[in-house]
Design a protein around this motif. Structure first.
Motif, PDB file in Angstrom:
ATOM      1  N   GLN A 143       0.833  -1.204   0.000  1.00  0.00           N
ATOM      2  CA  GLN A 143       0.000   0.000   0.000  1.00  0.00           C
ATOM      3  C   GLN A 143       0.869   1.256   0.000  1.00  0.00           C
ATOM      4  O   GLN A 143       0.591   2.215  -0.723  1.00  0.00           O
ATOM      5  N   ALA A 147      -5.449  -1.525   6.041  1.00  0.00           N
ATOM      6  CA  ALA A 147      -4.848  -0.196   5.958  1.00  0.00           C
ATOM      7  C   ALA A 147      -4.290   0.237   7.310  1.00  0.00           C
ATOM      8  O   ALA A 147      -3.437   1.123   7.382  1.00  0.00           O
ATOM      9  N   ARG A 189      -5.439   4.541   6.150  1.00  0.00           N
ATOM     10  CA  ARG A 189      -6.874   4.511   5.837  1.00  0.00           C
ATOM     11  C   ARG A 189      -7.308   5.698   4.990  1.00  0.00           C
ATOM     12  O   ARG A 189      -8.215   5.573   4.164  1.00  0.00           O
ATOM     13  N   ILE A 207      -5.119   5.577   1.098  1.00  0.00           N
ATOM     14  CA  ILE A 207      -5.286   4.558   0.060  1.00  0.00           C
ATOM     15  C   ILE A 207      -6.190   5.008  -1.078  1.00  0.00           C
ATOM     16  O   ILE A 207      -6.144   4.428  -2.167  1.00  0.00           O
ATOM     17  N   ALA A 259      -7.491  -7.500  -3.539  1.00  0.00           N
ATOM     18  CA  ALA A 259      -7.364  -7.721  -2.098  1.00  0.00           C
ATOM     19  C   ALA A 259      -7.880  -9.125  -1.786  1.00  0.00           C
ATOM     20  O   ALA A 259      -9.039  -9.438  -2.067  1.00  0.00           O
ATOM     21  N   ASP A 310     -11.539  -6.092   6.418  1.00  0.00           N
ATOM     22  CA  ASP A 310     -10.382  -5.211   6.240  1.00  0.00           C
ATOM     23  C   ASP A 310      -9.972  -5.127   4.775  1.00  0.00           C
ATOM     24  O   ASP A 310      -9.582  -4.060   4.287  1.00  0.00           O
ATOM     25  N   TYR A 352     -12.579  -3.181   2.777  1.00  0.00           N
ATOM     26  CA  TYR A 352     -12.374  -1.744   2.990  1.00  0.00           C
ATOM     27  C   TYR A 352     -11.366  -1.196   1.983  1.00  0.00           C
ATOM     28  O   TYR A 352     -11.595  -0.153   1.360  1.00  0.00           O
ATOM     29  N   ILE A 353     -10.249  -1.894   1.823  1.00  0.00           N
ATOM     30  CA  ILE A 353      -9.222  -1.432   0.886  1.00  0.00           C
ATOM     31  C   ILE A 353      -9.767  -1.431  -0.534  1.00  0.00           C
ATOM     32  O   ILE A 353      -9.646  -0.440  -1.267  1.00  0.00           O
TER      33      ILE A 353
END
Length: 260
Positions: free
Chosen positions: A103, A123, A195, A198, A207, A220, A223-224
């Motif tokens: 990331q 993140a 967070r 990204i 992911a 998680d 979310y990314i």
């Protein structure tokens, strides 16, 4: 097998794949493992890619400079490897802290990456307080007392029962990790919170979560994938070290994403 000497430390790395014209793919290991965590991937993907694997600083055969480390330190190590090997652009795959490194690279040096695969990461992983407590524990007692709990976090009970040799080899490497290297990377994790940043990531990104991962839950990874500019999430069978536990499906997913 190669070493790259940098100011204050050296990075151990290997190169696989016989086609000099094939695209490059970089693998980055997780906290407490080494480049051999990717053996099952290299066995298949080296037919299609030039593969650069390395031991994250303080892990495996790379040296352990004095802690603490930052996420920028870990990302800069990758940049140094790319520069030393004259790799203009590469695909990148990292798991856990390796995924955080990916990331950081996609945010700060996205022009050097093609596609990005982030596995069993987030993140932001854990809390600064939790990582500080882990560092204190490791400095006092070493890594060996953490082995049993690590096995429970990293692999499902079914896999531990079915593949004791595989699990044992991974845990043996965990217990042998440098205390300074482990603590240094814990410090990098304590300070890493991407967070907000990204959203800047423009590289195509996959992911991958383990559906039973207690460390970095599928949410998680969702979310990314939802916040980068071009992201997709999928979940595979297994726990935190999902590339080992479900290696056949993992390889198929990577190959499909990278070639299509």
């Amino acid at each position: 097998m190669y070493y790259l000497d940098l100011p204050g430390h050296r990075l151990y790395h290997t190169i696989d794949g016989d086609d000099p014209a094939a695209p490059w793919l970089v693998f980055c290991n997780s906290l407490g493992t080494d480049l051999h965590m990717w053996d099952a991937q290299v066995a298949v993907l080296s037919r299609h890619f030039r593969i650069l694997r390395y031991d994250c600083r303080g892990h495996g055969q790379s040296s352990a400079p004095p802690p603490p480390y930052s996420l920028a330190d870990l990302g800069s190590d990758v940049m140094a490897l790319l520069d030393a090997r004259e790799i203009e652009r590469a695909h990148f795959c990292g798991l856990s802290i390796g995924g955080l490194t990916g990331q950081w690279l996609a945010i700060n040096a996205g022009q050097r990456l093609n596609k990005v695969i982030l596995c069993a990461t987030a993140a932001k992983i854990g809390t600064a307080e939790g990582w500080a407590a882990r560092m204190d524990d490791v400095r006092t007692n070493g890594l060996a007392p953490l082995t049993a709990a690590t096995a429970e976090r990293w692999f499902t009970p079914t896999f531990r029962a079915a593949e004791p040799g595989v699990v044992g080899a991974v845990l043996e490497g965990f217990a042998a990790t440098s205390v300074d290297g482990y603590a240094g990377c814990c410090a990098a994790l304590a300070g890493a919170d991407l967070r907000e940043e990204i959203e800047q990531i423009a590289n195509p990104l996959l992911a991958i979560s383990g559906d039973d991962d207690p460390v970095c839950a599928p949410s998680d990874l969702e979310y990314i994938a939802a916040r980068v500019q071009w992201g997709r999430h999928l979940s595979l069978r297994g726990s935190h070290i999902v590339n080992v536990e479900d290696s056949q499906a993992f390889n198929a997913v990577l190959l499909d994403f990278l070639r299509n």
